[in-house]
Motif scaffolding. Sequence first.
Motif, PDB file in Angstrom:
ATOM      1  N   LEU A  70      10.943  65.324   6.640  1.00 30.18           N
ATOM      2  CA  LEU A  70      10.983  66.068   8.026  1.00 30.18           C
ATOM      3  C   LEU A  70      10.916  65.129   9.006  1.00 30.18           C
ATOM      4  O   LEU A  70      10.641  65.597  10.263  1.00 30.18           O
ATOM      5  N   SER A  71      10.902  63.794   8.978  1.00 26.86           N
ATOM      6  CA  SER A  71      10.676  62.902  10.031  1.00 26.86           C
ATOM      7  C   SER A  71      11.663  63.279  11.235  1.00 26.86           C
ATOM      8  O   SER A  71      11.314  62.816  12.434  1.00 26.86           O
ATOM      9  N   MET A  72      12.971  63.572  11.050  1.00 22.14           N
ATOM     10  CA  MET A  72      13.906  63.785  12.063  1.00 22.14           C
ATOM     11  C   MET A  72      13.280  65.181  13.143  1.00 22.14           C
ATOM     12  O   MET A  72      14.016  65.112  14.076  1.00 22.14           O
ATOM     13  N   PHE A  73      12.340  65.747  12.747  1.00 21.38           N
ATOM     14  CA  PHE A  73      11.905  66.735  13.493  1.00 21.38           C
ATOM     15  C   PHE A  73      10.611  66.405  14.428  1.00 21.38           C
ATOM     16  O   PHE A  73      10.099  67.289  14.956  1.00 21.38           O
ATOM     17  N   ASP A  74      10.136  65.237  14.036  1.00 20.80           N
ATOM     18  CA  ASP A  74       9.184  64.673  15.004  1.00 20.80           C
ATOM     19  C   ASP A  74       9.862  64.558  16.238  1.00 20.80           C
ATOM     20  O   ASP A  74      10.681  64.094  16.765  1.00 20.80           O
ATOM     21  N   ARG A  79      16.691  61.495  17.445  1.00 18.88           N
ATOM     22  CA  ARG A  79      17.913  62.272  17.009  1.00 18.88           C
ATOM     23  C   ARG A  79      18.012  63.774  17.840  1.00 18.88           C
ATOM     24  O   ARG A  79      17.192  64.216  17.723  1.00 18.88           O
ATOM     25  N   ASP A  80      19.242  63.839  18.078  1.00 15.07           N
ATOM     26  CA  ASP A  80      19.307  65.244  18.921  1.00 15.07           C
ATOM     27  C   ASP A  80      19.404  66.278  17.772  1.00 15.07           C
ATOM     28  O   ASP A  80      19.513  66.145  16.155  1.00 15.07           O
ATOM     29  N   TRP A  81      19.466  67.510  18.069  1.00 13.77           N
ATOM     30  CA  TRP A  81      18.954  68.618  17.141  1.00 13.77           C
ATOM     31  C   TRP A  81      20.134  68.938  15.875  1.00 13.77           C
ATOM     32  O   TRP A  81      19.725  69.321  14.994  1.00 13.77           O
ATOM     33  N   PRO A  82      21.445  68.739  16.441  1.00 13.03           N
ATOM     34  CA  PRO A  82      22.413  68.774  15.465  1.00 13.03           C
ATOM     35  C   PRO A  82      22.439  67.740  14.282  1.00 13.03           C
ATOM     36  O   PRO A  82      22.602  67.914  13.118  1.00 13.03           O
ATOM     37  N   THR A  83      22.145  66.557  14.734  1.00 10.44           N
ATOM     38  CA  THR A  83      21.912  65.551  13.894  1.00 10.44           C
ATOM     39  C   THR A  83      20.691  65.646  12.934  1.00 10.44           C
ATOM     40  O   THR A  83      20.606  65.582  11.711  1.00 10.44           O
ATOM     41  N   ALA A  84      19.835  66.079  13.565  1.00 13.11           N
ATOM     42  CA  ALA A  84      18.257  66.250  12.714  1.00 13.11           C
ATOM     43  C   ALA A  84      18.573  67.448  11.613  1.00 13.11           C
ATOM     44  O   ALA A  84      18.134  67.131  10.725  1.00 13.11           O
ATOM     45  N   LEU A  85      19.033  68.485  12.360  1.00 16.37           N
ATOM     46  CA  LEU A  85      19.252  69.616  11.233  1.00 16.37           C
ATOM     47  C   LEU A  85      20.309  69.154  10.090  1.00 16.37           C
ATOM     48  O   LEU A  85      20.089  69.445   8.804  1.00 16.37           O
ATOM     49  N   HIS A  86      21.256  68.569  10.386  1.00 11.59           N
ATOM     50  CA  HIS A  86      22.145  67.728   9.303  1.00 11.59           C
ATOM     51  C   HIS A  86      21.482  66.839   8.424  1.00 11.59           C
ATOM     52  O   HIS A  86      21.446  67.154   7.130  1.00 11.59           O
ATOM     53  N   ASP A  87      20.665  66.051   8.910  1.00 12.20           N
ATOM     54  CA  ASP A  87      20.041  65.150   8.106  1.00 12.20           C
ATOM     55  C   ASP A  87      19.019  65.649   7.309  1.00 12.20           C
ATOM     56  O   ASP A  87      18.671  65.386   6.166  1.00 12.20           O
ATOM     57  N   ALA A 126      11.540  72.765  16.067  1.00 15.95           N
ATOM     58  CA  ALA A 126      12.413  71.707  16.602  1.00 15.95           C
ATOM     59  C   ALA A 126      13.606  72.428  17.305  1.00 15.95           C
ATOM     60  O   ALA A 126      14.072  72.067  18.320  1.00 15.95           O
ATOM     61  N   MET A 127      14.068  73.634  16.734  1.00 23.99           N
ATOM     62  CA  MET A 127      15.182  74.390  17.371  1.00 23.99           C
ATOM     63  C   MET A 127      14.560  74.951  18.621  1.00 23.99           C
ATOM     64  O   MET A 127      15.106  74.845  19.739  1.00 23.99           O
ATOM     65  N   VAL A 128      13.317  75.372  18.839  1.00 23.25           N
ATOM     66  CA  VAL A 128      12.802  75.888  19.911  1.00 23.25           C
ATOM     67  C   VAL A 128      12.448  74.867  20.855  1.00 23.25           C
ATOM     68  O   VAL A 128      13.005  74.825  22.323  1.00 23.25           O
ATOM     69  N   ARG A 129      12.262  73.610  20.475  1.00 18.61           N
ATOM     70  CA  ARG A 129      12.140  72.522  21.700  1.00 18.61           C
ATOM     71  C   ARG A 129      13.474  72.247  22.143  1.00 18.61           C
ATOM     72  O   ARG A 129      13.694  71.658  23.198  1.00 18.61           O
ATOM     73  N   ALA A 130      14.287  72.428  21.304  1.00 19.82           N
ATOM     74  CA  ALA A 130      15.813  72.139  21.610  1.00 19.82           C
ATOM     75  C   ALA A 130      16.415  73.111  22.885  1.00 19.82           C
ATOM     76  O   ALA A 130      17.453  72.798  23.451  1.00 19.82           O
ATOM     77  N   GLY A 131      15.501  73.955  22.698  1.00 17.08           N
ATOM     78  CA  GLY A 131      16.126  75.243  23.844  1.00 17.08           C
ATOM     79  C   GLY A 131      16.772  76.532  23.283  1.00 17.08           C
ATOM     80  O   GLY A 131      16.957  77.435  23.868  1.00 17.08           O
ATOM     81  N   TRP A 132      16.738  76.499  21.945  1.00 17.06           N
ATOM     82  CA  TRP A 132      17.149  77.715  21.074  1.00 17.06           C
ATOM     83  C   TRP A 132      15.998  78.947  21.591  1.00 17.06           C
ATOM     84  O   TRP A 132      14.855  78.592  21.383  1.00 17.06           O
ATOM     85  N   PRO A 133      16.514  80.175  21.801  1.00 19.53           N
ATOM     86  CA  PRO A 133      15.314  81.230  21.986  1.00 19.53           C
ATOM     87  C   PRO A 133      14.646  81.481  20.547  1.00 19.53           C
ATOM     88  O   PRO A 133      15.385  81.201  19.487  1.00 19.53           O
ATOM     89  N   ASP A 194      29.385  69.365   2.268  1.00 18.59           N
ATOM     90  CA  ASP A 194      29.630  68.685   3.287  1.00 18.59           C
ATOM     91  C   ASP A 194      30.450  69.504   4.238  1.00 18.59           C
ATOM     92  O   ASP A 194      30.155  69.313   5.597  1.00 18.59           O
ATOM     93  N   THR A 195      31.440  70.007   3.667  1.00 18.47           N
ATOM     94  CA  THR A 195      32.419  71.079   4.377  1.00 18.47           C
ATOM     95  C   THR A 195      31.599  72.069   5.202  1.00 18.47           C
ATOM     96  O   THR A 195      31.687  72.245   6.331  1.00 18.47           O
ATOM     97  N   GLY A 196      30.852  72.838   4.400  1.00 25.49           N
ATOM     98  CA  GLY A 196      30.159  73.977   4.926  1.00 25.49           C
ATOM     99  C   GLY A 196      29.003  73.496   5.950  1.00 25.49           C
ATOM    100  O   GLY A 196      28.858  74.063   6.914  1.00 25.49           O
ATOM    101  N   LEU A 197      28.353  72.350   5.611  1.00 26.58           N
ATOM    102  CA  LEU A 197      27.317  72.134   6.748  1.00 26.58           C
ATOM    103  C   LEU A 197      27.877  71.557   7.782  1.00 26.58           C
ATOM    104  O   LEU A 197      27.352  71.877   9.038  1.00 26.58           O
ATOM    105  N   GLY A 198      29.095  71.168   7.804  1.00 23.45           N
ATOM    106  CA  GLY A 198      29.743  70.393   9.113  1.00 23.45           C
ATOM    107  C   GLY A 198      30.451  71.546   9.865  1.00 23.45           C
ATOM    108  O   GLY A 198      30.114  71.586  11.111  1.00 23.45           O
ATOM    109  N   ALA A 199      30.936  72.625   9.134  1.00 21.99           N
ATOM    110  CA  ALA A 199      31.223  73.793   9.720  1.00 21.99           C
ATOM    111  C   ALA A 199      30.067  74.531  10.582  1.00 21.99           C
ATOM    112  O   ALA A 199      29.986  74.894  11.582  1.00 21.99           O
ATOM    113  N   ILE A 200      28.777  74.564   9.862  1.00 18.27           N
ATOM    114  CA  ILE A 200      27.703  75.237  10.430  1.00 18.27           C
ATOM    115  C   ILE A 200      27.061  74.554  11.690  1.00 18.27           C
ATOM    116  O   ILE A 200      26.984  75.348  12.589  1.00 18.27           O
ATOM    117  N   ILE A 201      26.998  73.255  11.306  1.00 14.43           N
ATOM    118  CA  ILE A 201      26.333  72.558  12.516  1.00 14.43           C
ATOM    119  C   ILE A 201      27.582  72.609  13.840  1.00 14.43           C
ATOM    120  O   ILE A 201      27.022  72.940  15.026  1.00 14.43           O
TER     121      ILE A 201
END
Length: 214
Positions: A70-74, A79-87, A126-133, A194-201
């Motif tokens: 969970l370190s990427m959400f500190d 890391r930006d939110w897409p990279t954090a979510l991916h990792d 992390a998503m709220v901090r990034a600006g998502w409602p 990998d394909t699905g995760l990339g498409a989602i992000i």
Amino acid sequence: MARPRKPLLSRDRIVAAASALVDAEGLDAVSTRRLAAELGVSGPSLYNHFRTKDDILEAVADAVSTQVDLSMFDPADERDWPTALHDWAVSYRAALKAHPNIVPVFARGPGRRPAGLRIADAVFGAMVRAGWPPAQATHIGALMRYFITGSALASFAGGFVDDESAYDPADYPHLGRAHLLAEHRQQVDEGAFDTGLGAIIDGLASRYAATVRT
């Protein structure tokens, strides 16, 4: 006779024994009688630590949850939110892949599991901090859990047999090479994830650019 320096039984010992059983034989292998035998104690002594078998399985799932990075959400992480979510998703799936038999318990949601709730809290925060409602942040957390646990529940490629005669071209004109999938199970399943995760992000990033930043 001197008392043993360490207690004969503890939550950690029970969880470790249950985890080993789940990994080796699946959820159905876990019972209080079986665990008591594995631990060399009487069955009723387990109830001093866990009320039911389900409580034990929840604890096993929570132990696996602690393996998720969970370190990427500190907030201090750059890391930006897409990279954090991916990792995070990659780390989460790796933990489930290492313990596939416990995945059905994960599919029920975090419930009261402390480590599971920390995961949900970290993703949402992390998503709220990034600006998502907040509502969208909740949807993202749910979407990711569906995708990650679903990808770990079973192998797509492993669902096909390696018998070429099972896929008669007269009946299945596009499955002429389906019998080869099982042989390449890891490659297919990893590629699909990998394909699905990339498409989602990518999809979330497009939605973010169109709706959150405006």
